[in-house]
Scaffold this motif. Structure first.
Motif, PDB file in Angstrom:
ATOM      1  N   UNK A 143     -64.475  17.513  -2.438  1.00 22.69           N
ATOM      2  CA  UNK A 143     -65.826  16.990  -2.250  1.00 22.69           C
ATOM      3  C   UNK A 143     -66.721  17.405  -3.416  1.00 22.69           C
ATOM      4  N   UNK A 144     -67.828  16.699  -3.551  1.00 24.66           N
ATOM      5  CA  UNK A 144     -68.785  16.995  -4.611  1.00 24.66           C
ATOM      6  C   UNK A 144     -68.708  15.963  -5.713  1.00 24.66           C
ATOM      7  N   UNK A 145     -69.480  16.187  -6.778  1.00 27.72           N
ATOM      8  CA  UNK A 145     -69.490  15.231  -7.886  1.00 27.72           C
ATOM      9  C   UNK A 145     -68.111  15.132  -8.533  1.00 27.72           C
ATOM     10  N   UNK A 146     -67.717  13.928  -8.952  1.00 25.52           N
ATOM     11  CA  UNK A 146     -66.397  13.769  -9.567  1.00 25.52           C
ATOM     12  C   UNK A 146     -66.337  14.415 -10.949  1.00 25.52           C
ATOM     13  N   UNK A 147     -65.351  15.288 -11.129  1.00 25.47           N
ATOM     14  CA  UNK A 147     -65.136  15.940 -12.413  1.00 25.47           C
ATOM     15  C   UNK A 147     -63.802  15.473 -12.989  1.00 25.47           C
ATOM     16  N   UNK A 148     -63.780  15.249 -14.300  1.00 26.73           N
ATOM     17  CA  UNK A 148     -62.549  14.836 -14.979  1.00 26.73           C
ATOM     18  C   UNK A 148     -61.487  15.921 -14.807  1.00 26.73           C
ATOM     19  N   UNK A 149     -60.267  15.523 -14.449  1.00 30.37           N
ATOM     20  CA  UNK A 149     -59.160  16.461 -14.268  1.00 30.37           C
ATOM     21  C   UNK A 149     -58.304  16.542 -15.524  1.00 30.37           C
ATOM     22  N   UNK A 150     -57.867  17.752 -15.811  1.00 30.61           N
ATOM     23  CA  UNK A 150     -56.931  17.998 -16.908  1.00 30.61           C
ATOM     24  C   UNK A 150     -55.772  18.807 -16.346  1.00 30.61           C
ATOM     25  N   UNK A 177     -54.104  17.338 -21.937  1.00 33.61           N
ATOM     26  CA  UNK A 177     -53.359  16.546 -20.954  1.00 33.61           C
ATOM     27  C   UNK A 177     -54.316  16.025 -19.885  1.00 33.61           C
ATOM     28  N   UNK A 178     -55.260  15.138 -20.289  1.00 35.43           N
ATOM     29  CA  UNK A 178     -56.176  14.592 -19.278  1.00 35.43           C
ATOM     30  C   UNK A 178     -55.407  13.753 -18.262  1.00 35.43           C
ATOM     31  N   UNK A 179     -55.865  13.808 -17.051  1.00 33.17           N
ATOM     32  CA  UNK A 179     -55.238  13.039 -15.975  1.00 33.17           C
ATOM     33  C   UNK A 179     -56.080  11.798 -15.713  1.00 33.17           C
ATOM     34  N   UNK A 180     -55.445  10.781 -15.224  1.00 32.98           N
ATOM     35  CA  UNK A 180     -56.156   9.549 -14.885  1.00 32.98           C
ATOM     36  C   UNK A 180     -56.705   9.669 -13.468  1.00 32.98           C
ATOM     37  N   UNK A 181     -57.499  10.716 -13.255  1.00 37.26           N
ATOM     38  CA  UNK A 181     -58.049  10.978 -11.920  1.00 37.26           C
ATOM     39  C   UNK A 181     -59.241  11.914 -12.065  1.00 37.26           C
ATOM     40  N   UNK A 182     -60.038  11.937 -11.011  1.00 36.37           N
ATOM     41  CA  UNK A 182     -61.146  12.886 -10.949  1.00 36.37           C
ATOM     42  C   UNK A 182     -60.925  13.787  -9.738  1.00 36.37           C
ATOM     43  N   UNK A 183     -61.766  14.769  -9.618  1.00 32.58           N
ATOM     44  CA  UNK A 183     -61.647  15.708  -8.502  1.00 32.58           C
ATOM     45  C   UNK A 183     -61.744  15.003  -7.152  1.00 32.58           C
ATOM     46  N   UNK A 184     -62.553  13.964  -7.052  1.00 33.48           N
ATOM     47  CA  UNK A 184     -62.687  13.256  -5.771  1.00 33.48           C
ATOM     48  C   UNK A 184     -61.405  12.513  -5.403  1.00 33.48           C
TER      49      UNK A 184
END
Length: 147
Positions: free
Chosen positions: A61-68, A49-56
């Motif tokens: 804060x920090x490098x953008x990580x793919x959200x699930x 269930x990947x989300x259309x967003x990153x951690x940022x």
């Protein structure tokens, strides 16, 4: 296949399963059991269930990580209602970081978000090496076996 549920088991929901009617995010889901205790608590992460967003995008804060989307416990709905301590799991397959990670099963690990961000910031890993799983699925004693 082995019918026993244990840490590292992968569950595949089937169309028509009872729980997927009430909680639609379980429909055709792939769930990795990350904790199994014989005293009655199972914890799993939905992996597909990947989300259309990153951690940022969530203000982390920090490098953008793919959200699930990992499940409904301590996840997005809790965050939206003011819960300040959601559950994050940085899942990875990097054997070289096994000693600083929690082993789920052979070749699959999770670590704290801050540790994954540090590795990326230091250039020792890439953001795409991690999936930030947000929330989890939880089952009480015997509940998962009955579903």
């Amino acid at each position: 296949s082995d019918p026993a549920i244990r840490q590292g088991s992968v569950l595949l929901s089937r169309p028509g399963m009872k729980f997927s009617e009430r909680q639609v995010y379980f429909h055709k889901s792939v769930i990795l059991i990350i904790k199994h205790r014989f005293d009655g608590f199972d914890q799993g992460l939905i992996l597909n269930r990947p989300m259309d967003a990153t951690s940022t995008d969530l203000g982390i804060s920090g490098p953008p990580l793919q959200l699930i989307f990992g499940g409904d416990v301590e996840g997005l709905s809790d965050l939206a209602s003011g819960f300040r301590d959601p559950a994050y799991f940085c899942v990875h397959l990097l054997e070289k970081f096994a000693s600083v990670s929690n082993k789920i099963t052979q070749g699959v690990y999770w670590m704290e978000l801050k540790d994954a961000q540090k590795l990326v910031s230091q250039g020792r890993a890439r953001a795409v090496d991690f999936f930030l799983v947000f929330g989890y699925c939880g089952w009480g004693r015997g509940q998962l076996q009955n579903e």
